[in-house]
Scaffold this motif. Structure first.
Motif, PDB file in Angstrom:
ATOM      1  N   TYR A   1      -3.393   0.381  -3.295  1.00 52.02           N
ATOM      2  CA  TYR A   1      -2.910  -0.906  -2.783  1.00 52.02           C
ATOM      3  C   TYR A   1      -2.950  -1.944  -3.896  1.00 52.02           C
ATOM      4  O   TYR A   1      -3.685  -1.810  -4.886  1.00 52.02           O
ATOM      5  CB  TYR A   1      -3.722  -1.392  -1.576  1.00 52.02           C
TER       6      TYR A   1
ATOM      7  N   THR B   1      -6.365  -1.009   3.028  1.00 53.03           N
ATOM      8  CA  THR B   1      -5.804  -2.282   2.564  1.00 53.03           C
ATOM      9  C   THR B   1      -6.145  -3.415   3.518  1.00 53.03           C
ATOM     10  O   THR B   1      -6.439  -4.537   3.092  1.00 53.03           O
ATOM     11  CB  THR B   1      -4.282  -2.155   2.422  1.00 53.03           C
TER      12      THR B   1
ATOM     13  N   CYS C   1       0.837  -1.197   0.000  1.00 56.91           N
ATOM     14  CA  CYS C   1       0.000   0.000   0.000  1.00 56.91           C
ATOM     15  C   CYS C   1       0.874   1.250   0.000  1.00 56.91           C
ATOM     16  O   CYS C   1       2.040   1.226   0.428  1.00 56.91           O
ATOM     17  CB  CYS C   1      -0.950   0.004   1.203  1.00 56.91           C
TER      18      CYS C   1
END
Length: 397
Positions: free
Chosen positions: A330, A362, A313
């Motif tokens: 991400y 994420t 991410c």
């Protein structure tokens, strides 16, 4: 054109909510679910086939009273009444059709089709996944069979080819099915299977898009966007009509299903659909030049992957010059296979926690993927690994 088709269709714009329809629902599977299933199928060496339902919406049963005008070519039935003692005449009456079954054009047609299929699959001992309501599973010891539904297209995966043949026979007794063989072309996605795994691309879709804009033979560029490009609404000239830009961006968004390398640039371009400027169209055309040079690219869902989730991410702090909001990005891998990615503008202005917000987004996706993989038979997964390059965000965890 493959074939000519004539069909009686209802006019849904005449329907009124609460009178002749209520809830609406389309059985649309998430593309992340599709990629994850193919990644697991490559790892476990599953059989993967596809089927199509002919005239799917005609199979549904109606719960509401729906009336429709007579189609063209049909006339109303007259009733004979007596005017006086000596004579009578035929007075035409307005005649309508009361629908007994669902049909194309009705707002509730997809919902009724899904309800009919749901009833059939439950009768065959299939369970609906809570992670994705378009996914159905059936387990028998070590054997597992999956059905992924996208409106009327079915992708079937199983460890046992006999179970697939049994499922085909059972579905054919309830619906008019079309068997399409091994998975090769699904919703505009080209799927090629080899010993390395599944290669998924949109080559034909990309070529059609380039042909539409006369950019097949243009000189390609190496990057999808210029470095440090900041798109705003105060530069360039307003386009005469936003429709061409909206159509182009809609197709680019769909192309990002197999092209994570264009997701970041598609995200800011899609923010100007309501009032696109000439600079926005120029940036979109540059993206087409990049696609012209990478038309054969796609994603490989490797057969040698390990059943581990690894997430990466990042965030560009205050990247939007208009709202000063950051963009969270991400990409999540199942072993070596990319299964989920996204670029999304954050909902608030983050002064110092943009990277931490990207990690939170994420983590939500990783949690959902964990539940999905359990439905696919991978229940003993090791802890997922989340990677971020910001030390402050890491210490906040």
């Amino acid at each position: 054109m493959d074939k000519n088709k004539s069909r009686l269709v209802a006019l849904e714009r005449k329907q009124k909510y609460g009178q002749d329809y209520a809830e609406t629902f389309y059985p649309v599977a998430k593309m992340t679910t599709f990629r994850t299933i193919l990644a697991v199928a490559a790892m476990q060496d599953w059989y993967v086939f596809q089927m199509d339902v002919t005239n799917a919406f005609l199979h549904g049963d109606l719960y509401e009273d729906v009336y429709m005008k007579l189609p063209q070519g049909y006339t109303g039935i007259g009733s004979r009444i007596k005017l006086n003692d000596d004579d009578d005449c035929v007075v035409p009456q307005k005649v309508v059709c009361k629908l007994k079954k669902s049909m194309y054009g009705l707002k509730q047609a997809p919902r009724q089709w899904f309800a009919k299929l749901l009833e059939t699959l439950f009768r065959f001992s299939y369970n609906r996944s809570k992670s994705d309501y378009s996914l159905f599973t059936k387990t028998n010891g070590q054997e597992i069979t999956l059905i992924l539904l996208y409106v009327d297209d079915l992708m079937i995966c199983s460890t046992n080819q006999t179970e697939i043949a049994t499922l085909k026979e059972m579905l054919s007794k309830s619906f008019h099915m079309k068997y399409l063989g091994e998975l090769s072309y699904f919703l505009g996605l080209e799927v090629f299977r080899s010993s390395s795994g599944f290669f998924v691309s949109q080559r034909k879709y990309a070529l059609d898009l380039l042909n539409e804009h006369q950019m097949v033979d243009v000189k390609p560029v190496q990057l999808p966007m210029e470095s440090n490009l900041k798109l705003t609404t105060d530069k360039g000239e307003l386009l005469p009509s936003p429709t061409p830009y909206q159509r182009l961006l809609g197709r680019l968004i769909y192309m990002s299903i197999t092209r994570p390398n264009i997701s970041f640039i598609v995200q800011p371009l899609s923010q100007f659909m309501h009032q696109p400027m000439s600079v926005h169209m120029q940036a979109a055309k540059r993206l087409l030049r990049y696609i012209a040079g990478t038309v054969n690219q796609g994603i490989l869902l490797a057969s040698t992957s390990a059943a581990t989730l690894t997430a990466y991410c990042d965030s560009d702090w205050t990247g939007c010059p208009i709202s000063r909001r950051s963009t969270s990005d991400y990409c999540i891998f199942l072993g070596k296979s990319p299964v989920s990615w996204k670029a999304k503008k954050q909902s608030v202005v983050a002064r110092s926690s943009a990277e931490y917000r990207a990690m939170a987004l994420t983590s939500c996706e990783v949690t959902w993927l964990t539940y999905l993989l359990k439905d696919l038979g991978l229940s003993s997964l090791p802890p997922a690994v989340l990677k971020c390059d910001n030390q402050v965000a890491l210490y906040c965890c």
